[in-house]
Motif scaffolding. Structure first.
Motif, mmCIF file in Angstrom:
data_model
loop_
_atom_site.group_PDB
_atom_site.id
_atom_site.type_symbol
_atom_site.label_atom_id
_atom_site.label_comp_id
_atom_site.label_asym_id
_atom_site.label_seq_id
_atom_site.Cartn_x
_atom_site.Cartn_y
_atom_site.Cartn_z
ATOM 1 N N PHE A 289 9.771 -2.083 -9.105
ATOM 2 C CA PHE A 289 10.601 -2.986 -8.551
ATOM 3 C C PHE A 289 9.382 -4.009 -7.927
ATOM 4 N N LEU A 290 8.561 -3.403 -7.086
ATOM 5 C CA LEU A 290 7.650 -4.323 -6.220
ATOM 6 C C LEU A 290 6.738 -5.041 -7.340
ATOM 7 N N GLN A 291 6.186 -4.484 -8.118
ATOM 8 C CA GLN A 291 5.334 -5.265 -9.316
ATOM 9 C C GLN A 291 5.910 -6.181 -10.275
ATOM 10 N N SER A 292 7.315 -5.809 -10.451
ATOM 11 C CA SER A 292 7.831 -6.710 -11.464
ATOM 12 C C SER A 292 8.214 -7.995 -10.511
ATOM 13 N N ALA A 293 8.828 -7.793 -9.510
ATOM 14 C CA ALA A 293 8.779 -9.233 -8.337
ATOM 15 C C ALA A 293 7.445 -9.666 -8.151
ATOM 16 N N GLU A 294 6.404 -8.763 -7.891
ATOM 17 C CA GLU A 294 5.240 -9.632 -7.509
ATOM 18 C C GLU A 294 4.443 -10.241 -9.026
ATOM 19 N N LEU A 295 4.975 -10.002 -10.134
ATOM 20 C CA LEU A 295 4.649 -10.738 -11.190
ATOM 21 C C LEU A 295 4.946 -12.194 -11.169
ATOM 22 N N PHE A 296 6.016 -12.455 -10.624
ATOM 23 C CA PHE A 296 6.470 -13.885 -10.763
ATOM 24 C C PHE A 296 5.598 -14.657 -9.670
ATOM 25 N N TYR B 28 4.955 0.284 -17.069
ATOM 26 C CA TYR B 28 6.105 0.339 -18.205
ATOM 27 C C TYR B 28 5.862 1.309 -19.376
ATOM 28 N N ARG B 29 4.485 1.273 -19.809
ATOM 29 C CA ARG B 29 4.314 1.915 -20.777
ATOM 30 C C ARG B 29 3.891 3.648 -20.480
ATOM 31 N N PHE B 30 3.335 3.819 -19.354
ATOM 32 C CA PHE B 30 3.137 5.118 -19.205
ATOM 33 C C PHE B 30 3.868 5.827 -17.878
ATOM 34 N N LYS B 31 4.815 5.161 -17.650
ATOM 35 C CA LYS B 31 5.838 5.588 -16.373
ATOM 36 C C LYS B 31 4.964 5.309 -15.109
ATOM 37 N N SER B 32 4.167 6.135 -14.860
ATOM 38 C CA SER B 32 3.306 5.935 -13.579
ATOM 39 C C SER B 32 2.089 6.569 -13.740
ATOM 40 N N LEU C 62 0.690 -1.123 -0.044
ATOM 41 C CA LEU C 62 0.114 0.009 0.225
ATOM 42 C C LEU C 62 0.850 1.132 -0.024
ATOM 43 N N ILE C 63 2.019 1.297 0.771
ATOM 44 C CA ILE C 63 2.848 2.438 0.696
ATOM 45 C C ILE C 63 3.724 2.501 -0.471
ATOM 46 N N ILE C 64 4.577 1.499 -0.858
ATOM 47 C CA ILE C 64 5.431 1.446 -1.939
ATOM 48 C C ILE C 64 4.677 1.754 -3.287
ATOM 49 N N SER C 65 3.243 1.173 -3.374
ATOM 50 C CA SER C 65 2.607 1.533 -4.652
ATOM 51 C C SER C 65 2.456 2.735 -5.148
ATOM 52 N N VAL D 254 9.368 4.431 -8.654
ATOM 53 C CA VAL D 254 10.561 3.544 -8.972
ATOM 54 C C VAL D 254 10.430 2.384 -8.075
ATOM 55 N N SER D 255 9.793 2.439 -6.806
ATOM 56 C CA SER D 255 9.489 1.466 -6.003
ATOM 57 C C SER D 255 8.374 0.464 -6.388
ATOM 58 N N ARG D 256 7.513 1.131 -7.110
ATOM 59 C CA ARG D 256 6.621 0.613 -7.624
ATOM 60 C C ARG D 256 7.018 -0.493 -8.720
#
Length: 188
Positions: A71-78, A126-130, A60-63, A67-69
């Motif tokens: 990393f978090l979403q890339s890790a959570e993808l797996f 990744y397409r729209f940055k944030s 909830l905080i990192i989202s 930049v942190s989002r």
């Protein structure tokens, strides 16, 4: 049929946020807590609660940070197919589904839906940055609503999950057209 829609709702919720739906499953399950959740049933409850609360707060905080989002979403993808699978099994067990073939089917469905929704989130990031901050808060609220609906109104939760799946499919169609539009604009 309501069980399938409940699994779709909880899987869509795990596609949006991973830890929060698992935390809410345990809290809504009453005295069963995480006894219906595969893997978590074998871990001491205090440890499960501590890890899920910390992970939920991190999500909830990192989202909110770009930049942190990433990393978090890339890790959570797996991790998302795994979490979607165990959340789907947990909801199916809470609905007293005991047929092993049906549990396997619901588990696969839950894992795939969670993966698809997580992939779309990563793609848009990744397409729209944030995404705008209001969209992130809507994701958080939608995740919580889908968990509530999985328990109390599986038909409505399943329909929202199917709508999210439609949006994911629509997004992939839009993404396929972007390179064509960019190529055409560079050729002019």
């Amino acid at each position: 049929m309501p069980e399938l829609l409940a699994v779709l709702a909880i899987s869509a919720a795990t596609g949006l946020r991973l830890a929060l739906p698992l935390l809410l499953i345990g809290l809504f399950a009453g005295d069963k807590l995480w006894s219906t959740v595969p893997i978590l049933a074998n871990i001491p409850e205090t440890l499960v609660i501590a890890v899920l609360v910390i992970w939920s707060l991190i999500e909830l905080i990192i989202s909110k940070d770009r930049v942190s989002r990433r990393f978090l979403q890339s890790a959570e993808l797996f991790i998302s197919p795994f979490v979607g699978t165990i959340a789907g099994i947990a909801i199916a067990r809470l609905a007293d589904i005991t047929d092993s073939w049906l549990l396997v089917l619901l588990a696969i469905t839950g894992g795939v839906l969670a993966l698809v929704i997580q992939m779309v989130q990563v793609g848009w990031l990744y397409r729209f940055k944030s995404p705008p901050m209001w969209a992130i808060f809507i994701e958080d609220a939608l995740c919580i609503c889908l968990v509530f609906l999985a328990f109390d109104a599986p038909e409505q939760g399943g329909l929202i999950a199917l709508f999210l799946l439609w949006l994911a499919i629509r997004s992939s169609a839009i993404w396929r057209q972007w390179p064509k539009k960019e190529t055409n604009s560079h050729n002019k």
